[in-house]
Write an enzyme that holds these catalytic residues in place. Structure first.
Site, mmCIF file in Angstrom:
data_model
loop_
_atom_site.group_PDB
_atom_site.id
_atom_site.type_symbol
_atom_site.label_atom_id
_atom_site.label_comp_id
_atom_site.label_asym_id
_atom_site.label_seq_id
_atom_site.Cartn_x
_atom_site.Cartn_y
_atom_site.Cartn_z
ATOM 1 N N TYR A 1 8.599 -19.761 45.537
ATOM 2 C CA TYR A 1 8.817 -20.977 46.330
ATOM 3 C C TYR A 1 10.306 -21.321 46.412
ATOM 4 O O TYR A 1 10.856 -21.546 47.502
ATOM 5 C CB TYR A 1 8.032 -22.115 45.695
ATOM 6 C CG TYR A 1 8.339 -23.496 46.240
ATOM 7 C CD1 TYR A 1 7.854 -23.894 47.477
ATOM 8 C CD2 TYR A 1 9.102 -24.402 45.501
ATOM 9 C CE1 TYR A 1 8.127 -25.160 47.970
ATOM 10 C CE2 TYR A 1 9.368 -25.666 45.983
ATOM 11 C CZ TYR A 1 8.879 -26.043 47.214
ATOM 12 O OH TYR A 1 9.145 -27.303 47.704
ATOM 13 N N LYS B 1 13.280 -21.578 49.583
ATOM 14 C CA LYS B 1 14.072 -22.771 49.853
ATOM 15 C C LYS B 1 15.562 -22.462 49.788
ATOM 16 O O LYS B 1 16.361 -23.070 50.537
ATOM 17 C CB LYS B 1 13.707 -23.877 48.869
ATOM 18 C CG LYS B 1 12.291 -24.416 49.062
ATOM 19 C CD LYS B 1 12.077 -24.980 50.462
ATOM 20 C CE LYS B 1 10.800 -25.786 50.564
ATOM 21 N NZ LYS B 1 10.595 -26.350 51.924
#
Length: 263
Positions: free
Chosen positions: A168, A172
Site C-alpha cells: 500500500y 502511495k
C-alpha cells in the site's frame, strides 16, 4: 437630470468538485466540508450506492447541487464511459463543459508482511492506488478547467513505516512522485496538484481496524504528538483548505496531516 441605471450583481458560479470514494470516510467528510464552503459536487462510489445517496442528501440539504456516479477506480476500461457520464451531468445540471477540482481519494488496503504479499494483492494495490489514479486523472484532465486543482491522497506511511503496509505505502510513494509531475506538466494551464498524506484515521479503512480496535487505536494514538488518532473531519478540512481560493500558490507539495506522528 438623468436617473442612474440600477446595477445588479451576479453571484459567481459555484465551483464543481469530483471526489472519488465520496460515499464514506475521508471522501464523505471532504464533500461535506466543501459543500459548507459553497462547492457543488460529483462523488463516486464502487459499492454501497445507498451510502452515496445518503451523502448526496446531506449535500443537497446544505444547499448544494450534488450527484453520485458509480466508478471502480481499479478498472481503467470504465474510465471513458465515466467521463461521458460526467460530461452529461455537467451539461444538464450546470450548463458547463468542465469542472474545477479533482480529489483522488478512493482506496483500499492489503495488509500483510512483505514476505507474504501475493502477486494478486500487489496488483490490486497497483490498480487502485497508482494505475487507477494515473489514468483516471489522464482521462479527466481534458474536462478540468484551466486554473483547476488536483488533490491526490497519499499516506503518512510513505514517510514512516508500520509492518504489513509495504505494498500500500509503495503505491502511495508513486502517487507522490506522480503529483509533482502533474504540477509541472499541467502548470501551463494554471492547474495545481498537491498531495494530502493522512496519518492513522478512524474510518472503515482496513476493516475499521483503527476505528474499532481499542488496542490499535491507543497504540497508534500514542505515537502522535497530539496523543490520538485522527478522525475524518481532521482531513476533510485540510483538503477543503487546499482548494480554497487563498491557497492557490501551493503547488507540487506533500501536506502531511498526521497529528505529528513519529516526529
Amino acid at each position: 437630470m438623468s436617473t442612474p441605471t440600477p446595477t445588479t450583481s451576479t453571484a459567481p458560479a459555484p465551483k464543481i468538485t469530483i471526489i472519488t470514494g465520496g460515499n464514506r470516510g475521508l471522501g464523505r467528510d471532504t464533500a461535506l466540508r466543501l459543500a459548507e464552503a459553497g462547492t457543488d459536487l460529483i462523488i463516486t462510489y464502487r459499492s454501497h450506492g445507498e451510502e452515496a445517496a445518503a451523502v448526496v442528501g446531506e449535500l443537497t440539504a446544505l444547499g448544494r447541487t450534488a450527484h453520485a456516479l458509480r466508478l471502480d477506480t481499479a478498472d481503467v476500461s470504465g474510465f471513458a464511459a465515466f467521463a461521458d457520464d460526467v460530461r452529461g451531468l455537467l451539461k444538464e445540471h450546470w450548463d458547463r463543459d468542465d469542472f474545477d477540482f479533482l480529489v483522488n481519494n478512493a482506496g483500499s488496503a492489503v495488509v500483510a508482511p512483505f514476505t507474504e504479499i501475493t502477486e494478486a494483492g500487489f496488483d490490486q494495490m497497483v490498480n487502485v492506488h497508482l494505475k487507477g489514479v494515473f489514468f483516471l486523472t489522464q482521462t479527466l484532465v481534458p474536462l478540468l478547467a484551466d486554473g483547476g486543482r488536483i488533490i491526490n491522497l497519499s499516506t503518512g506511511l510513505a514517510r514512516f513505516t508500520i509492518p504489513g503496509m509495504s505494498a500500500y505505502a509503495s503505491m502511495k510513494g508513486g502517487v507522490e512522485v506522480l503529483t509533482r509531475y502533474l504540477a509541472k506538466e499541467l502548470g501551463a494551464r494554471g492547474i495545481t496538484a498537491n498531495v494530502v498524506a493522512p496519518g492513522p484515521i478512524a474510518t472503515d479503512f482496513d476493516g475499521g481496524s483503527v476505528r474499532d480496535n481499542p488496542g490499535t487505536r491507543n497504540a497508534l494514538g500514542s505515537q502522535t504528538a497530539l496523543g490520538r488518532v485522527g478522525e475524518p473531519e481532521d482531513i476533510g478540512g485540510v483538503i477543503a483548505t487546499l482548494l480554497d481560493a487563498r491557497t492557490g500558490w501551493i503547488n507540487g507539495q506533500r501536506v502531511e496531516a498526521s497529528g505529528g506522528t513519529l516526529l
